[in-house]
Design a protein around this motif. Structure first.
Motif, PDB file in Angstrom:
ATOM      1  N   VAL A 139       0.841  -1.202   0.000  1.00  0.00           N
ATOM      2  CA  VAL A 139       0.000   0.000   0.000  1.00  0.00           C
ATOM      3  C   VAL A 139       0.873   1.247   0.000  1.00  0.00           C
ATOM      4  O   VAL A 139       0.623   2.198  -0.745  1.00  0.00           O
ATOM      5  N   GLU A 140       1.895   1.253   0.844  1.00  0.00           N
ATOM      6  CA  GLU A 140       2.759   2.419   0.951  1.00  0.00           C
ATOM      7  C   GLU A 140       3.926   2.378  -0.027  1.00  0.00           C
ATOM      8  O   GLU A 140       4.417   3.421  -0.453  1.00  0.00           O
ATOM      9  N   SER A 152      -3.984  -2.347  -3.334  1.00  0.00           N
ATOM     10  CA  SER A 152      -3.825  -0.939  -2.980  1.00  0.00           C
ATOM     11  C   SER A 152      -5.172  -0.288  -2.692  1.00  0.00           C
ATOM     12  O   SER A 152      -5.314   0.467  -1.721  1.00  0.00           O
ATOM     13  N   LEU A 153      -6.165  -0.571  -3.522  1.00  0.00           N
ATOM     14  CA  LEU A 153      -7.488   0.009  -3.314  1.00  0.00           C
ATOM     15  C   LEU A 153      -8.136  -0.491  -2.027  1.00  0.00           C
ATOM     16  O   LEU A 153      -8.644   0.301  -1.226  1.00  0.00           O
ATOM     17  N   SER A 154      -8.127  -1.785  -1.834  1.00  0.00           N
ATOM     18  CA  SER A 154      -8.852  -2.359  -0.697  1.00  0.00           C
ATOM     19  C   SER A 154      -8.094  -2.208   0.613  1.00  0.00           C
ATOM     20  O   SER A 154      -8.631  -1.717   1.610  1.00  0.00           O
ATOM     21  N   LYS A 155      -6.838  -2.621   0.630  1.00  0.00           N
ATOM     22  CA  LYS A 155      -6.066  -2.546   1.873  1.00  0.00           C
ATOM     23  C   LYS A 155      -5.678  -1.111   2.210  1.00  0.00           C
ATOM     24  O   LYS A 155      -5.569  -0.741   3.383  1.00  0.00           O
ATOM     25  N   GLY A 156      -5.455  -0.290   1.164  1.00  0.00           N
ATOM     26  CA  GLY A 156      -5.182   1.121   1.418  1.00  0.00           C
ATOM     27  C   GLY A 156      -6.348   1.798   2.119  1.00  0.00           C
ATOM     28  O   GLY A 156      -6.161   2.614   3.034  1.00  0.00           O
ATOM     29  N   ALA A 157      -7.552   1.462   1.714  1.00  0.00           N
ATOM     30  CA  ALA A 157      -8.735   2.006   2.377  1.00  0.00           C
ATOM     31  C   ALA A 157      -8.796   1.566   3.829  1.00  0.00           C
ATOM     32  O   ALA A 157      -9.164   2.348   4.720  1.00  0.00           O
ATOM     33  N   CYS A 158      -8.420   0.323   4.101  1.00  0.00           N
ATOM     34  CA  CYS A 158      -8.447  -0.190   5.475  1.00  0.00           C
ATOM     35  C   CYS A 158      -7.426   0.526   6.357  1.00  0.00           C
ATOM     36  O   CYS A 158      -7.686   0.790   7.535  1.00  0.00           O
ATOM     37  N   VAL A 159      -6.263   0.835   5.786  1.00  0.00           N
ATOM     38  CA  VAL A 159      -5.250   1.565   6.548  1.00  0.00           C
ATOM     39  C   VAL A 159      -5.760   2.969   6.887  1.00  0.00           C
ATOM     40  O   VAL A 159      -5.618   3.438   8.025  1.00  0.00           O
ATOM     41  N   ALA A 160      -6.350   3.646   5.905  1.00  0.00           N
ATOM     42  CA  ALA A 160      -6.905   4.972   6.168  1.00  0.00           C
ATOM     43  C   ALA A 160      -8.011   4.905   7.219  1.00  0.00           C
ATOM     44  O   ALA A 160      -8.097   5.754   8.118  1.00  0.00           O
ATOM     45  N   ALA A 161      -8.864   3.901   7.116  1.00  0.00           N
ATOM     46  CA  ALA A 161      -9.953   3.742   8.080  1.00  0.00           C
ATOM     47  C   ALA A 161      -9.433   3.433   9.475  1.00  0.00           C
ATOM     48  O   ALA A 161     -10.059   3.814  10.474  1.00  0.00           O
ATOM     49  N   THR A 162      -8.300   2.750   9.557  1.00  0.00           N
ATOM     50  CA  THR A 162      -7.709   2.450  10.867  1.00  0.00           C
ATOM     51  C   THR A 162      -7.434   3.738  11.626  1.00  0.00           C
ATOM     52  O   THR A 162      -7.786   3.874  12.809  1.00  0.00           O
TER      53      THR A 162
END
Length: 240
Positions: A139-140, A152-162
């Motif tokens: 993601v990073e 990147s789309l799915s896990k990146g969103a989860c990181v932002a939501a964290t």
């Protein structure tokens, strides 16, 4: 059937049948926690303190049923580990709509709806809680040779939501953290490919399930830590 006693903590984990998920189940059970686990084809458990819920966690009804089962069987939810995930690398022009929607359902929809249901229970309990996302360091730090737009789309969103949820839920003493992984020896990787992937990490090795489990247990025990993204990637992130 498990008793309804509520004197012991309860973990809910998705993608629990193998790999990281099974590692989390075993580690928390070793600590005396009760556990509710889900995967599409998970087997019924013979352990009265471990209840399994088969089904596609990408479906909101299954996500809600998972949390409802924890409350019905054990009376509470203390920690949720959103571990379920699909890894499908590929160039963006090769990804079908069907694959896109399947990955998003498993990697993203499951996190939203399971977390939503768990937070409602944790808030009603009034004793706080812990939510952990499982992400990837891609993601990073993307790799030219690893096209991973779905991750990147799915896990990146989860990181932002964290980070967002850590702030939103801090007043309820609900902590939200994530582990961002490098190459870990799990069924997601062809065993024959692992040797060639060692160089992804400055430590020149791939990770083990136990490396990730120890990181999650650290976050579990660290009640002054929230909004943290812990990189379990052999130093890859530090090198960028």
């Amino acid at each position: 059937m498990a008793t309804s006693s509520t004197d012991r903590k309860v973990l809910v984990v998705t993608g629990a049948s193998r790999g990281l998920g099974d590692g989390f189940v075993q580690a928390y059970r070793a600590r005396g926690w009760r556990v509710v686990g889900n995967s599409r084809s998970i087997r019924q458990s013979g352990d009265p303190d471990y209840v399994t819920v088969p089904g596609d966690i990408g479906e909101p009804a299954i996500a809600r049923t998972l949390i409802e089962t924890a409350v019905r069987c054990f009376g509470r939810v203390d920690t949720l580990i959103n571990n379920a995930g699909i890894w499908r690398p590929g160039a963006i022009t090769t990804i079908s709509e069907e694959l896109y929607r399947r990955v998003m359902a498993t990697n993203l929809d499951s996190v939203f709806f399971t977390t939503q249901a768990a937070v409602e229970v944790m808030q009603e309990q009034g004793t706080g809680g812990h939510i952990v996302q499982v992400s990837t360091s891609l993601v990073e730090h993307a790799l030219q040779g690893v096209p991973a737009v779905l991750a990147s789309l799915s896990k990146g969103a989860c990181v932002a939501a964290t980070r967002g949820l850590a702030m939103e839920l801090a007043a309820d003493k609900i902590r939200v953290n994530a582990v961002s992984l490098g190459i870990i020896r799990t069924p997601l990787h062809d065993p024959g490919s692992l040797e060639g992937k060692k160089s992804f990490a400055p430590l020149n090795r791939y990770g083990e399930v136990s490396d990730v489990v120890r990181a999650v247990l650290y976050l579990e025990d660290s009640d002054f830590v929230t909004g943290e993204i812990s990189y379990i990637d052999g130093g890859r992130t530090a090198g960028h």
